[in-house]
Motif scaffolding. Sequence first.
Motif, PDB file in Angstrom:
ATOM      1  N   VAL A  81       0.834  42.059 -26.729  1.00 60.67           N
ATOM      2  CA  VAL A  81       2.167  42.519 -26.342  1.00 60.67           C
ATOM      3  C   VAL A  81       3.159  41.396 -26.590  1.00 60.67           C
ATOM      4  O   VAL A  81       3.024  40.305 -26.024  1.00 60.67           O
ATOM      5  N   ARG A  82       4.136  41.668 -27.428  1.00 64.52           N
ATOM      6  CA  ARG A  82       5.240  40.740 -27.661  1.00 64.52           C
ATOM      7  C   ARG A  82       6.338  41.107 -26.670  1.00 64.52           C
ATOM      8  O   ARG A  82       6.776  42.253 -26.621  1.00 64.52           O
ATOM      9  N   HIS A  83       6.768  40.164 -25.876  1.00 66.52           N
ATOM     10  CA  HIS A  83       7.668  40.444 -24.752  1.00 66.52           C
ATOM     11  C   HIS A  83       9.066  40.858 -25.180  1.00 66.52           C
ATOM     12  O   HIS A  83       9.787  41.475 -24.409  1.00 66.52           O
ATOM     13  N   ARG A  84       9.459  40.520 -26.387  1.00 66.32           N
ATOM     14  CA  ARG A  84      10.757  40.943 -26.913  1.00 66.32           C
ATOM     15  C   ARG A  84      10.682  40.933 -28.431  1.00 66.32           C
ATOM     16  O   ARG A  84       9.699  40.482 -29.012  1.00 66.32           O
ATOM     17  N   LEU A  85      11.743  41.423 -29.054  1.00 69.45           N
ATOM     18  CA  LEU A  85      11.775  41.510 -30.509  1.00 69.45           C
ATOM     19  C   LEU A  85      12.729  40.483 -31.106  1.00 69.45           C
ATOM     20  O   LEU A  85      13.790  40.231 -30.549  1.00 69.45           O
ATOM     21  N   THR A  86      12.343  39.931 -32.224  1.00 70.94           N
ATOM     22  CA  THR A  86      13.251  39.177 -33.081  1.00 70.94           C
ATOM     23  C   THR A  86      13.746  40.168 -34.131  1.00 70.94           C
ATOM     24  O   THR A  86      13.188  41.264 -34.264  1.00 70.94           O
ATOM     25  N   PRO A  87      14.767  39.816 -34.911  1.00 62.97           N
ATOM     26  CA  PRO A  87      15.169  40.721 -35.998  1.00 62.97           C
ATOM     27  C   PRO A  87      14.001  41.067 -36.934  1.00 62.97           C
ATOM     28  O   PRO A  87      13.868  42.205 -37.371  1.00 62.97           O
ATOM     29  N   GLU A  88      13.139  40.110 -37.207  1.00 58.44           N
ATOM     30  CA  GLU A  88      11.972  40.352 -38.061  1.00 58.44           C
ATOM     31  C   GLU A  88      11.010  41.350 -37.410  1.00 58.44           C
ATOM     32  O   GLU A  88      10.567  42.311 -38.039  1.00 58.44           O
ATOM     33  N   LEU A  89      10.662  41.118 -36.134  1.00 59.95           N
ATOM     34  CA  LEU A  89       9.746  42.026 -35.438  1.00 59.95           C
ATOM     35  C   LEU A  89      10.354  43.413 -35.244  1.00 59.95           C
ATOM     36  O   LEU A  89       9.623  44.397 -35.148  1.00 59.95           O
ATOM     37  N   ALA A  90      11.673  43.495 -35.213  1.00 60.98           N
ATOM     38  CA  ALA A  90      12.338  44.795 -35.078  1.00 60.98           C
ATOM     39  C   ALA A  90      12.180  45.624 -36.354  1.00 60.98           C
ATOM     40  O   ALA A  90      12.328  46.840 -36.317  1.00 60.98           O
ATOM     41  N   GLU A  91      11.844  44.976 -37.463  1.00 65.02           N
ATOM     42  CA  GLU A  91      11.572  45.707 -38.698  1.00 65.02           C
ATOM     43  C   GLU A  91      10.084  45.965 -38.864  1.00 65.02           C
ATOM     44  O   GLU A  91       9.663  47.078 -39.121  1.00 65.02           O
ATOM     45  N   VAL A  92       9.287  44.912 -38.737  1.00 68.73           N
ATOM     46  CA  VAL A  92       7.841  45.002 -38.957  1.00 68.73           C
ATOM     47  C   VAL A  92       7.137  44.220 -37.862  1.00 68.73           C
ATOM     48  O   VAL A  92       7.446  43.056 -37.635  1.00 68.73           O
ATOM     49  N   GLY A  93       6.222  44.847 -37.181  1.00 71.13           N
ATOM     50  CA  GLY A  93       5.447  44.185 -36.139  1.00 71.13           C
ATOM     51  C   GLY A  93       5.646  44.812 -34.785  1.00 71.13           C
ATOM     52  O   GLY A  93       4.690  45.159 -34.109  1.00 71.13           O
ATOM     53  N   GLY A  94       6.890  44.928 -34.359  1.00 71.68           N
ATOM     54  CA  GLY A  94       7.179  45.577 -33.087  1.00 71.68           C
ATOM     55  C   GLY A  94       6.713  44.801 -31.869  1.00 71.68           C
ATOM     56  O   GLY A  94       6.407  43.610 -31.938  1.00 71.68           O
ATOM     57  N   HIS A  95       6.659  45.510 -30.751  1.00 75.39           N
ATOM     58  CA  HIS A  95       6.250  44.910 -29.477  1.00 75.39           C
ATOM     59  C   HIS A  95       4.737  44.818 -29.323  1.00 75.39           C
ATOM     60  O   HIS A  95       4.237  43.938 -28.619  1.00 75.39           O
ATOM     61  N   VAL A  96       4.007  45.768 -29.898  1.00 72.71           N
ATOM     62  CA  VAL A  96       2.577  45.879 -29.623  1.00 72.71           C
ATOM     63  C   VAL A  96       1.791  45.894 -30.932  1.00 72.71           C
ATOM     64  O   VAL A  96       2.127  46.613 -31.867  1.00 72.71           O
ATOM     65  N   GLY A  97       0.745  45.092 -30.953  1.00 69.66           N
ATOM     66  CA  GLY A  97      -0.221  45.112 -32.051  1.00 69.66           C
ATOM     67  C   GLY A  97      -1.602  45.308 -31.455  1.00 69.66           C
ATOM     68  O   GLY A  97      -1.866  44.858 -30.336  1.00 69.66           O
ATOM     69  N   TYR A  98      -2.458  46.006 -32.153  1.00 73.41           N
ATOM     70  CA  TYR A  98      -3.802  46.253 -31.621  1.00 73.41           C
ATOM     71  C   TYR A  98      -4.777  46.470 -32.763  1.00 73.41           C
ATOM     72  O   TYR A  98      -4.379  46.813 -33.880  1.00 73.41           O
ATOM     73  N   HIS A  99      -6.032  46.251 -32.484  1.00 76.74           N
ATOM     74  CA  HIS A  99      -7.087  46.641 -33.413  1.00 76.74           C
ATOM     75  C   HIS A  99      -8.389  46.817 -32.651  1.00 76.74           C
ATOM     76  O   HIS A  99      -8.602  46.208 -31.606  1.00 76.74           O
ATOM     77  N   VAL A 100      -9.224  47.680 -33.189  1.00 76.31           N
ATOM     78  CA  VAL A 100     -10.572  47.915 -32.675  1.00 76.31           C
ATOM     79  C   VAL A 100     -11.521  47.416 -33.755  1.00 76.31           C
ATOM     80  O   VAL A 100     -11.310  47.673 -34.944  1.00 76.31           O
ATOM     81  N   VAL A 101     -12.565  46.697 -33.351  1.00 73.45           N
ATOM     82  CA  VAL A 101     -13.510  46.169 -34.336  1.00 73.45           C
ATOM     83  C   VAL A 101     -14.325  47.324 -34.926  1.00 73.45           C
ATOM     84  O   VAL A 101     -14.470  48.384 -34.307  1.00 73.45           O
ATOM     85  N   PRO A 102     -14.835  47.149 -36.159  1.00 69.10           N
ATOM     86  CA  PRO A 102     -15.438  48.258 -36.899  1.00 69.10           C
ATOM     87  C   PRO A 102     -16.496  49.077 -36.147  1.00 69.10           C
ATOM     88  O   PRO A 102     -16.498  50.303 -36.243  1.00 69.10           O
TER      89      PRO A 102
END
Length: 177
Positions: A81-102
């Motif tokens: 969880v990214r607590h806020r957005l930068t201009p870059e994250l507001a385009e690509v990345g956002g607040h939340v990133g996740y992945h599940v292993v294979p």
Amino acid sequence: MPDLLRPPRLVRPTTRVRESFLAGEWADHLASGDPAAWLEPAGRDFETFVAERRRVQRRWGVPCTTFWYVSGRHYLGTLLVRHRLTPELAEVGGHVGYHVVPAWRRQGHASRMLAAGLVECRRLCLERVLLTCAAGNEPSRRVILSNGGVHDGRARGEDRFWIDLGEADTANRAHDT
């Protein structure tokens, strides 16, 4: 792949899942072809590796909190969880990133993990969160939509979705699908 004796839950990083974390993340990097150099410190000193991830870290120019999705000694994936957005994250990345292993993919874990992550976003007083995924990543798109994501166009090859955390219990949407 063993059966899970307990329902998985989102937790702060823990040393209890050392073996499954290393195996799962290594398998993920072999499948994706991404560099795995970041795993070397985990293999050498897992306690320090975990301690660093339990703290709020500054990444992408913003404070970030790391969670792992686990069941007992089984590590299934990571949510950031990214607590806020930068201009870059507001385009690509956002607040939340996740992945599940294979080994744990295509079993509904990502939807439930994101639902639990949205609860954590509320605890950080975020009212609305942005998630992005590659335009061709249909599984991630379905996960985001099942958790209330509303498509908001595309930027640099990434589909953008907003989830309003002020709406009715978003955390239960993934369980209803």
